[in-house]
Design a protein around this motif. Structure first.
Motif, mmCIF file in Angstrom:
data_model
loop_
_atom_site.group_PDB
_atom_site.id
_atom_site.type_symbol
_atom_site.label_atom_id
_atom_site.label_comp_id
_atom_site.label_asym_id
_atom_site.label_seq_id
_atom_site.Cartn_x
_atom_site.Cartn_y
_atom_site.Cartn_z
ATOM 1 N N THR A 87 14.107 74.543 37.236
ATOM 2 C CA THR A 87 15.025 74.334 38.345
ATOM 3 C C THR A 87 14.381 73.410 39.372
ATOM 4 O OG1 THR A 87 15.937 76.552 38.037
ATOM 5 C CG2 THR A 87 16.402 75.486 40.130
ATOM 6 N N GLY A 88 15.208 72.580 40.014
ATOM 7 C CA GLY A 88 14.705 71.712 41.062
ATOM 8 C C GLY A 88 15.807 70.821 41.587
ATOM 9 N N PHE A 89 15.436 69.915 42.490
ATOM 10 C CA PHE A 89 16.398 68.990 43.065
ATOM 11 C C PHE A 89 16.306 67.642 42.363
ATOM 12 C CE2 PHE A 89 16.185 72.035 46.533
ATOM 13 C CZ PHE A 89 17.522 72.124 46.917
ATOM 14 N N VAL A 90 17.468 67.046 42.138
ATOM 15 C CA VAL A 90 17.520 65.678 41.660
ATOM 16 C C VAL A 90 18.200 64.833 42.727
ATOM 17 C CG1 VAL A 90 17.534 66.328 39.233
ATOM 18 C CG2 VAL A 90 19.710 66.051 40.421
ATOM 19 N N PHE A 91 17.738 63.610 42.868
ATOM 20 C CA PHE A 91 18.268 62.706 43.870
ATOM 21 C C PHE A 91 19.114 61.659 43.168
ATOM 22 C CE2 PHE A 91 14.537 64.685 45.580
ATOM 23 C CZ PHE A 91 14.904 65.005 46.880
ATOM 24 N N GLY A 92 20.420 61.716 43.418
ATOM 25 C CA GLY A 92 21.384 60.902 42.712
ATOM 26 C C GLY A 92 22.356 61.806 41.981
ATOM 27 N N ASN A 93 23.207 61.217 41.188
ATOM 28 C CA ASN A 93 24.220 61.967 40.460
ATOM 29 C C ASN A 93 23.609 62.574 39.196
ATOM 30 O OD1 ASN A 93 26.411 62.944 39.088
ATOM 31 N ND2 ASN A 93 27.663 61.108 39.324
ATOM 32 N N PRO A 94 23.534 63.912 39.086
ATOM 33 C CA PRO A 94 22.906 64.520 37.913
ATOM 34 C C PRO A 94 23.650 64.228 36.615
ATOM 35 C CG PRO A 94 23.957 66.186 39.272
ATOM 36 C CD PRO A 94 23.975 64.923 40.069
ATOM 37 N N ASP A 95 24.923 63.830 36.710
ATOM 38 C CA ASP A 95 25.659 63.455 35.504
ATOM 39 C C ASP A 95 25.060 62.225 34.831
ATOM 40 O OD1 ASP A 95 27.412 65.548 35.845
ATOM 41 O OD2 ASP A 95 28.910 64.343 36.904
ATOM 42 N N ASN A 96 24.259 61.457 35.586
ATOM 43 C CA ASN A 96 23.653 60.241 35.040
ATOM 44 C C ASN A 96 22.256 60.467 34.474
ATOM 45 O OD1 ASN A 96 25.916 58.745 35.745
ATOM 46 N ND2 ASN A 96 25.087 58.194 37.768
ATOM 47 N N LEU A 97 21.770 61.701 34.504
ATOM 48 C CA LEU A 97 20.454 61.979 33.929
ATOM 49 C C LEU A 97 20.468 61.703 32.428
ATOM 50 C CD1 LEU A 97 19.509 65.290 35.767
ATOM 51 C CD2 LEU A 97 18.376 63.076 36.015
ATOM 52 N N GLN A 98 19.421 61.034 31.946
ATOM 53 C CA GLN A 98 19.348 60.667 30.532
ATOM 54 C C GLN A 98 18.115 61.203 29.829
ATOM 55 O OE1 GLN A 98 19.636 56.389 30.326
ATOM 56 N NE2 GLN A 98 21.871 56.433 30.356
ATOM 57 N N TRP A 99 16.988 61.309 30.537
ATOM 58 C CA TRP A 99 15.725 61.612 29.876
ATOM 59 C C TRP A 99 14.966 62.721 30.597
ATOM 60 C CZ3 TRP A 99 15.405 59.511 25.254
ATOM 61 C CH2 TRP A 99 16.091 58.327 25.008
ATOM 62 N N ALA A 100 14.300 63.555 29.807
ATOM 63 C CA ALA A 100 13.378 64.567 30.320
ATOM 64 C C ALA A 100 12.006 64.293 29.717
ATOM 65 C CB ALA A 100 13.846 65.970 29.953
ATOM 66 N N VAL A 101 10.963 64.358 30.540
ATOM 67 C CA VAL A 101 9.594 64.085 30.093
ATOM 68 C C VAL A 101 8.719 65.266 30.474
ATOM 69 C CG1 VAL A 101 7.598 62.547 30.300
ATOM 70 C CG2 VAL A 101 9.901 61.596 30.381
ATOM 71 N N PHE A 102 7.902 65.701 29.519
ATOM 72 C CA PHE A 102 6.960 66.795 29.748
ATOM 73 C C PHE A 102 5.565 66.306 29.396
ATOM 74 C CE2 PHE A 102 4.642 70.578 28.198
ATOM 75 C CZ PHE A 102 4.705 71.362 29.335
ATOM 76 N N GLY A 103 4.586 66.610 30.243
ATOM 77 C CA GLY A 103 3.219 66.186 29.969
ATOM 78 C C GLY A 103 2.358 66.329 31.199
ATOM 79 N N ASP A 104 1.177 65.753 31.136
ATOM 80 C CA ASP A 104 0.253 65.781 32.263
ATOM 81 C C ASP A 104 0.325 64.485 33.052
ATOM 82 O OD1 ASP A 104 -0.784 68.331 31.933
ATOM 83 O OD2 ASP A 104 -2.318 67.665 30.524
ATOM 84 N N ASP A 105 0.238 64.617 34.383
ATOM 85 C CA ASP A 105 0.179 63.465 35.282
ATOM 86 C C ASP A 105 1.344 62.518 35.013
ATOM 87 O OD1 ASP A 105 -0.858 61.987 37.360
ATOM 88 O OD2 ASP A 105 -2.200 60.811 36.073
ATOM 89 N N VAL A 106 2.563 63.059 34.937
ATOM 90 C CA VAL A 106 3.754 62.242 34.708
ATOM 91 C C VAL A 106 4.177 61.596 36.022
ATOM 92 C CG1 VAL A 106 6.152 62.244 33.944
ATOM 93 C CG2 VAL A 106 4.485 63.725 32.824
ATOM 94 N N LYS A 107 4.533 60.323 35.959
ATOM 95 C CA LYS A 107 4.999 59.585 37.124
ATOM 96 C C LYS A 107 6.190 58.731 36.710
ATOM 97 C CE LYS A 107 0.575 59.180 39.510
ATOM 98 N NZ LYS A 107 -0.636 59.203 38.809
ATOM 99 N N PHE A 108 7.088 58.485 37.654
ATOM 100 C CA PHE A 108 8.210 57.592 37.405
ATOM 101 C C PHE A 108 7.755 56.144 37.535
ATOM 102 C CE2 PHE A 108 10.398 61.434 39.104
ATOM 103 C CZ PHE A 108 11.088 61.756 37.945
ATOM 104 N N THR A 109 8.350 55.278 36.723
ATOM 105 C CA THR A 109 8.107 53.837 36.812
ATOM 106 C C THR A 109 9.451 53.127 36.974
ATOM 107 O OG1 THR A 109 8.309 53.452 34.427
ATOM 108 C CG2 THR A 109 6.134 54.093 35.259
ATOM 109 N N ASN A 110 9.415 51.808 37.121
ATOM 110 C CA ASN A 110 10.659 51.038 37.264
ATOM 111 C C ASN A 110 11.532 51.140 36.014
ATOM 112 O OD1 ASN A 110 10.006 50.176 39.832
ATOM 113 N ND2 ASN A 110 8.990 48.320 39.111
ATOM 114 N N ASP A 111 10.898 51.249 34.848
ATOM 115 C CA ASP A 111 11.645 51.276 33.592
ATOM 116 C C ASP A 111 11.801 52.668 33.001
ATOM 117 O OD1 ASP A 111 11.946 48.471 33.587
ATOM 118 O OD2 ASP A 111 9.946 48.240 32.729
ATOM 119 N N GLY A 112 11.110 53.660 33.559
ATOM 120 C CA GLY A 112 11.185 54.999 32.982
ATOM 121 C C GLY A 112 10.140 55.916 33.574
ATOM 122 N N ALA A 113 9.120 56.230 32.778
ATOM 123 C CA ALA A 113 8.073 57.141 33.239
ATOM 124 C C ALA A 113 6.778 56.822 32.508
ATOM 125 C CB ALA A 113 8.485 58.591 33.009
ATOM 126 N N GLN A 114 5.714 57.478 32.933
ATOM 127 C CA GLN A 114 4.431 57.352 32.252
ATOM 128 C C GLN A 114 3.713 58.698 32.283
ATOM 129 O OE1 GLN A 114 2.317 54.374 34.592
ATOM 130 N NE2 GLN A 114 1.181 55.963 35.658
#
Length: 235
Positions: A87-114
């Motif tokens: 559970t948590g907050f998303v910023f923007g329309n949650p209907d537009n969520l496409q990807w979930a990432v699980f791992g260590d030291d995950v960060k968002f990037t311009n094209d996705g995540a790392q």
């Protein structure tokens, strides 16, 4: 120390994890509370008990994003079980969520995540996964292989590293795939109690099994071994 140190190596197949998503509560100000129900099956996460069950741990996080929307979900229910609610907050329309990432030291990037493979702390290590959100479910797939090391008689506060060409580093994810890896060649292993420890270590690999030569170093004493590693995806 060489005589008393015992090392066991087990290759662990990483399987597909399936998840279920509930309805998102959408607010007019585009900041929404969002909940994701995730079921973790054997092999889907690198914290594995002796009986083979895979369980979520307190503090686990999922990073979710899509066009003009992103958020971080934290495990709210289901610690020490295979079924977790994030559970948590998303910023923007949650209907537009496409990807979930699980791992260590995950960060968002311009094209996705790392995510980064750099350090593993016994007993909880995270197998990097990515899944596409849609049609009420998330199909998680693994991005790495995994090596399990059993180290007996490990000195307390020992300095432990696992070395190997290209086994670690930082990877970028776009459209659910790894697009770039800044490779490193060593992973630091941290122990909690310094006695007998089982480390489950994610390493970069492909879906084609390839032999990898590893070097395990403990307080300057090292030993080498070879192991075939691959990313295993269940049908």
């Amino acid at each position: 120390m060489k005589k008393s140190l015992q090392i066991g190596v087990v290759l662990v197949s990483l399987l597909t994890a399936t998840s279920c998503q509930n309805e998102a509560m959408v607010s007019e100000n585009q900041q929404s509370n969002y909940t994701l129900n995730v079921s973790s099956f054997v092999g889907s996460r690198t914290y594995v008990e002796q009986n083979g069950e895979v369980k979520w741990s307190e503090g686990d996080k999922l990073y979710v994003y899509g066009p003009n929307v992103s958020g971080v979900l934290t495990l709210s229910e289901g610690a020490k079980t295979k079924d977790g609610k994030f559970t948590g907050f998303v910023f923007g329309n949650p209907d537009n969520l496409q990807w979930a990432v699980f791992g260590d030291d995950v960060k968002f990037t311009n094209d996705g995540a790392q995510f980064t493979i750099k350090e593993v702390t016994d007993p909880n290590s995270n197998s990097p996964m990515v899944g596409e959100i849609g049609s009420g479910s998330v199909q998680m797939k693994h991005l790495c292989g995994m090596v399990r090391l059993t180290i007996n008689n490990l000195p307390q506060n020992a300095t432990v590293t696992l070395g190997g060409t290209g086994i670690a580093g930082t990877a970028e994810i776009a459209d659910g795939k790894i697009t770039n890896i800044a490779y490193e060649h060593s992973i630091s292993l941290k122990t909690v109690d310094g006695t007998d420890n089982v480390f489950e270590i994610p390493v970069f690999a492909t879906e084609t099994e390839m032999p990898v030569e590893f070097t395990l170093a403990i307080d300057g004493v090292s030993t080498s071994f070879k192991a075939p590693i691959k990313v295993s995806i269940a049908p």
